[in-house]
Scaffold this active site. Structure first.
Site, PDB file in Angstrom:
ATOM      1  N   GLU A   1      -7.989  -2.760  -2.141  1.00 41.61           N
ATOM      2  CA  GLU A   1      -6.627  -2.362  -2.470  1.00 41.61           C
ATOM      3  C   GLU A   1      -5.724  -3.562  -2.184  1.00 41.61           C
ATOM      4  O   GLU A   1      -5.506  -4.376  -3.054  1.00 41.61           O
ATOM      5  CB  GLU A   1      -6.228  -1.121  -1.668  1.00 41.61           C
ATOM      6  CG  GLU A   1      -5.112  -0.380  -2.332  1.00 41.61           C
ATOM      7  CD  GLU A   1      -5.299   1.137  -2.410  1.00 41.61           C
ATOM      8  OE1 GLU A   1      -4.506   1.742  -3.093  1.00 41.61           O
ATOM      9  OE2 GLU A   1      -6.210   1.704  -1.782  1.00 41.61           O
TER      10      GLU A   1
ATOM     11  N   GLU B   1      -3.801   4.489   8.783  1.00 42.44           N
ATOM     12  CA  GLU B   1      -3.267   5.061   7.551  1.00 42.44           C
ATOM     13  C   GLU B   1      -3.000   6.556   7.729  1.00 42.44           C
ATOM     14  O   GLU B   1      -2.013   7.082   7.250  1.00 42.44           O
ATOM     15  CB  GLU B   1      -4.296   4.863   6.428  1.00 42.44           C
ATOM     16  CG  GLU B   1      -3.903   5.475   5.102  1.00 42.44           C
ATOM     17  CD  GLU B   1      -4.869   5.095   3.981  1.00 42.44           C
ATOM     18  OE1 GLU B   1      -6.030   4.747   4.303  1.00 42.44           O
ATOM     19  OE2 GLU B   1      -4.468   5.144   2.818  1.00 42.44           O
TER      20      GLU B   1
HETATM   21  C1  BGC Z   1      -2.260   3.121  -0.494  1.00 40.85           C
HETATM   22  C2  BGC Z   1      -0.924   3.505   0.015  1.00 40.85           C
HETATM   23  C3  BGC Z   1      -0.060   3.846  -1.119  1.00 40.85           C
HETATM   24  C4  BGC Z   1      -0.709   5.011  -1.782  1.00 40.85           C
HETATM   25  C5  BGC Z   1       0.053   5.682  -2.832  1.00 40.85           C
HETATM   26  C6  BGC Z   1      -2.831   4.285  -1.221  1.00 40.85           C
HETATM   27  O1  BGC Z   1      -4.105   4.084  -1.676  1.00 40.85           O
HETATM   28  O2  BGC Z   1      -3.082   2.660   0.507  1.00 40.85           O
HETATM   29  O3  BGC Z   1      -0.501   3.111   1.187  1.00 40.85           O
HETATM   30  O4  BGC Z   1       1.277   4.006  -0.843  1.00 40.85           O
HETATM   31  O5  BGC Z   1      -1.994   4.700  -2.227  1.00 40.85           O
HETATM   32  O6  BGC Z   1      -0.093   6.970  -2.546  1.00 40.85           O
END
Ligand code: BGC
Length: 926
Positions: A514, A778
């Protein structure tokens, strides 16, 4: 900002005219003179190769004693150190400008020339009209301002590949090497390199890497702009043969980015171009006044070497047996090297990188090695960070050592890699077998605490691995200490996670596939980020990314840069980053220029929202994550959309005012009122409850000022009640959490905010600390000590380094320590600590653009002691929790005897003391 444009001649008279005491150079320095220091240009220290033709200057003042201020300044900019030493500002002499401004001072001299270097200094006059010594010399140089200045071609080594669209096997080409040998016959006065790449590059000269930055030239939408670097290489060149070399990797330009492979997009790599290439030139100025340019062209030589694979997400493979020993030094035989292939010039504009570069910030020694399986060694580096591992190894030729990276360990002691998803994150080193070998990858990085080493010849010792912490920022702007140890660890974890994710762009996470500049995370964390680090330049760069990636229809995207999207390209509270981040740049750094730069786009975004709205209510729309990762309560996406639309209108009105766009300010002010009315009619009941009754709905509506007059208290009471009923715990996600804290304190529920802050049961920050975390997770429950492999969680979407929940830092500084700015840019400071019996003490400092502000409070028996320090050239309103000033001592004396303005308010039981710079101690006995 009005500036005095007196000419050089008048200045000298001007000194007399103003009646200032001119201190001559012979006068020995007086102790109480102001001291201008930390000179910056465009937020950067001595930047090289800038492309802004009206750069802004800033400095910080130091001065002993109280109520110190600057009443005037003078800046000199000269073409040489010699001229500057003679006080000859042949490029700009600002004259004596009567002003207390020390930052955002725009250059107003003669035209700055392409490639030129400039020397500058500043002096200031204090409140007694005494002029300071001149500051030490600072420096900046200009980049190549005209396209015609560029002489190079984009060149690369051709590795026999033109395209792919594979899902099943990775395509990881070798790095490309370029070299050019050239002979210099005359004495060199000055030499400069201007270099860039479509991809990543590392520049070498005569056997050495130039500059200590990584991941150059940075990530942009290369179709819109390509950043380049300028290096002073005078000391690296010599008469005779010289060699310039470049190593090129795929990087963001042509490598794997984000989750594209995971969700099987039509493209999984090569989002900007297929083959990476390099372009640049060396400019040499000889002592005899002549010039020479060496530019990238077909006379260079190309090859591939030891770096067999190099990808940001996938990792790097280095076969030391294939090392091109001496490739970047004179005398090397390159007869078997090829002619480079020339690649098309990009559409993007060539510009200087406006931000701060990725650098090594710390070297970490492992604290432990374990051997969960025979021959598998796991090194624990003590904290979860972003960076690389340096390997030290000695062994037979051809031995293959593999490094894998993990944030946590499984029960069996092996690293957990499931949460990396399709980021292979594996580095491989193949030994050449010639004594001690030390290796660091160049074009990849990982998010990790643990390194798994396999294939190591023999049993490694602790020094086999060193962690190199990489980041674009230094998190040194703040300190925070409280009587709760858990909260102190939390603060450390917030900084670690910010450092790990302020990596060229503010990424969501540094480990899995990501690592994108997710806008929702960035906007929610923005103010916190400013407390912990000087992020002015870093965020300026990100706003350019954001502006470049704005959709044609006005929405800001889910992440920036925006190389690809899924069907939905925007989301409520994510797209609002386009308003919230510029607003904070203005609020914290008084940056009007960035508002001006963003304004057209922001207006377009407001129009987009208007078109999408019915009766002033903006629906959820787009991709919907809502209050992402909230637990047990769900807030509707429509509610979130409508609330953020209102907040945007409010911020737009303030920003339009700052830009002196009076009509627009009125327009957005009116829009805010209309949204507020529509919002409260739809979402707020007569008893002050929200229709959805979640923690997040109260927090957003209260903090965004969307409550109808008179009902705020009911709303805040209900929020407080809900939190109590929930056992002093959150039910909110990325959007609600920090606003719950801010709203509670805003409406007087400090004790409750502290209870949440100190909470250690799930869901809370303390829960992660109690479970041994060194970073911000997270999810509220990313891990528990009892977990095996996080069996109850989706291990694939479970990062241990996500700063979004770290946005409590905003509350820690704004409320717990109470450090805020009344105006923009901390010239009129507010100190309003949230004093509570829930803590014995809080002690914090924040280095603002005007200097360091400190605010601490502690209980001493029944007495409260507040310590405050206000930087030179600023003033402060200090809020004390007592309406009776007879109960307050200031610096050991009755406050009545001090020359300060005070006001008291019985209703709120507070007094406000107005002060200038200095250190203050208040003792309050109620
Ligand atoms: C990310 C986030 C992001 C989100 C959107 C995720 O996969 O890690 O932090 O804001 O996607 O919902």
């Amino acid at each position: 900002m009005k500036q005095n444009t007196i000419t050089c001649l008048i200045i000298k008279i001007g000194i007399l005219c103003f009646g200032f005491n001119h201190i001559t150079a012979n006068t020995s320095p007086q102790k109480d003179l102001l001291n201008p220091k930390e000179l910056r240009v465009e937020y950067l220290e001595n930047p090289k190769g800038i492309t802004t033709t009206k750069p802004r200057f800033s400095w910080i003042l130091e001065g002993e004693g109280r109520n110190r201020s600057q009443i005037a300044y003078q800046i000199l900019v000269a073409t040489s150190q010699k001229k500057l030493d003679q006080d000859d500002g042949d490029v700009w002499d600002s004259g004596i400008v009567k002003s207390n401004v020390t930052n955002q001072v725009e250059f107003a001299g003669s035209d700055l020339l392409s490639k030129a270097s400039y020397f500058w200094k500043v002096k200031v006059w204090d409140e007694k009209k005494q002029d300071s010594e001149w500051s030490p010399t600072a420096y900046f140089s200009m980049g190549l301002l005209n396209f015609s200045d560029w002489k190079g071609l984009f060149i690369s080594h051709y590795v026999g590949y033109d395209n792919t669209d594979k899902y099943d096997s990775l395509y990881l080409p070798p790095a490309r090497y370029l070299r050019k040998s050239f002979t210099l016959k005359k004495k060199i006065k000055r030499a400069t390199a201007h270099t860039t790449a479509l991809g990543l590059y590392e520049l070498h000269l005569n056997g050495k890497k130039i500059n200590d930055a990584y991941f150059l030239p940075g990530w942009t939408d290369y179709n819109k702009r390509v950043y380049y670097q300028t290096f002073d290489i005078t000391d690296q060149l010599k008469q005779g043969e010289n060699v310039i070399g470049a190593i090129i990797g795929d990087g963001w330009y042509s490598g794997y980015i984000g989750y594209a492979l995971l969700v099987r997009l039509d493209k999984v790599r090569e989002f900007y171009g297929v083959n990476p290439s390099f372009m640049g030139q060396i400019e040499i100025e000889y002592e005899d006044g002549t010039f020479e340019t060496i530019a990238s062209d077909t006379s260079w030589k190309s090859n591939q070497g030891a770096i067999r694979e190099a990808d940001i997400l996938m990792g790097e493979t280095y076969d030391a047996r294939l090392e091109l020993t001496g490739w970047d030094t004179p005398g090397y035989n390159d007869s078997d090297w090829k002619s480079p292939k020339v690649y098309t010039y990009p559409d993007g504009k060539l510009e200087a990188h406006p931000g701060t570069l990725v650098k090594s910030r710390e070297r970490l020694k492992p604290i432990e090695i374990t051997e969960p399986k025979p021959g598998t060694y796991v090194f624990n580096l003590g904290k979860n960070f972003a960076g690389i591992a340096e390997l030290k190894v000695q062994g037979p030729k051809g031995t293959k050592v593999q490094l894998r990276f993990g944030e946590i360990l499984k029960r069996d002691g092996n690293i957990q890699t499931e949460n990396l998803r399709l980021a292979r994150a594996t580095d491989t080193y193949i030994l050449k077998g010639e004594g001690l070998e030390i290796w660091q990858p160049k074009f990849t990085y990982h998010g990790f605490q643990y390194v798994e080493v396999t294939g190591y010849p023999g049993k490694p010792t602790l020094d086999a691995i060193t962690g190199i912490v990489l980041s674009s920022i230094e998190t040194d702007a703040s300190t925070f200490q409280s009587s709760d140890q858990m909260n102190n660890v939390l603060f450390k974890n917030i900084k670690t996670t910010q450092s790990a994710n302020f990596f060229e762009v503010p990424t969501d996470c540094p480990q899995r596939d990501e690592r994108l500049g997710w806008t929702g995370d960035a906007q929610t964390y923005m103010r916190s980020a400013t407390y912990n680090a000087d992020v002015a330049a870093f965020m300026t760069k990100f706003l350019i990314d954001l502006n470049d990636s704005q959709r044609w229809y006005g929405a800001y995207p889910n992440f920036a840069p925006f190389p690809y999207s899924r069907p939905d390209q925007y989301a409520p509270a994510w797209m609002d980053a386009g308003i919230i981040i510029p607003y904070n740049m203005y609020k914290v750094y008084n940056d009007i220029r960035i508002l001006d730069y963003m304004y057209e786009g922001m207006e377009k975004f407001m129009q987009f929202q208007k078109d999408a709205s019915t009766d002033y209510l903006r629906p959820g729309g787009g991709n919907n994550w809502g209050d992402w990762l909230a637990v047990n309560e769900e807030t509707s996406h429509d509610f979130i959309g409508a609330a953020y639309y209102g907040y945007d209108a409010k911020l737009m009105a303030e920003m339009a005012e700052a830009l002196n766009k009076k009509e627009d300010a009125k327009k957005y002010g009116k829009l805010f009122e209309n949204i507020k009315k529509a919002f409260s009619e739809k979402y707020i009941l007569e008893n002050g409850q929200t229709t959805e009754d979640t923690q997040t709905t109260y927090a957003l509506a209260l903090y965004f000022n969307l409550y109808p007059e008179g009902l705020e208290k009911e709303g805040a009471d209900r929020l407080a009640e809900k939190i109590k009923n929930n056992g002093y715990k959150f039910s909110s996600g990325f959007l609600g959490t920090k606003h719950v804290m801010l709203a509670l304190s805003k409406y007087g529920y400090d004790d409750l905010a502290y209870k949440l802050f100190k909470q250690t049961e799930y869901p809370s920050w303390g829960y992660s600390v109690e479970n041994g975390s060194t970073s911000i997770w997270e999810r509220w429950n990313s891990y528990t000590k009892d977990d095996t492999v996080n069996s109850d969680l989706n291990a694939k979407m479970n990062s241990f380094s996500h700063y979004a929940f770290g946005s409590v830092a905003e509350w820690m500084f704004l409320y717990a320590a109470g450090i805020d700015t009344e105006d923009s840019g901390y010239r009129n400071i507010i100190i309003k600590p949230a004093v509570s019996k829930e803590m014995d003490f809080i002690s914090a400092s924040y280095k603002s653009i005007n200097g360091t502000i400190t605010s601490s409070w502690k209980w001493k028996g029944k007495k409260l002691i507040i310590n405050v320090s206000i930087p030179t050239n600023t003033s402060a309103k200090i809020y004390l929790p007592s309406a009776d000033l007879n109960n307050v001592k200031m610096n050991g004396k009755k406050i009545a005897n001090e020359k300060v303005k005070t006001t008291s308010q019985e209703q709120t039981k507070t007094s406000v003391v107005e002060t200038g710079s200095g250190d203050y101690i208040f003792e309050i006995s109620n």
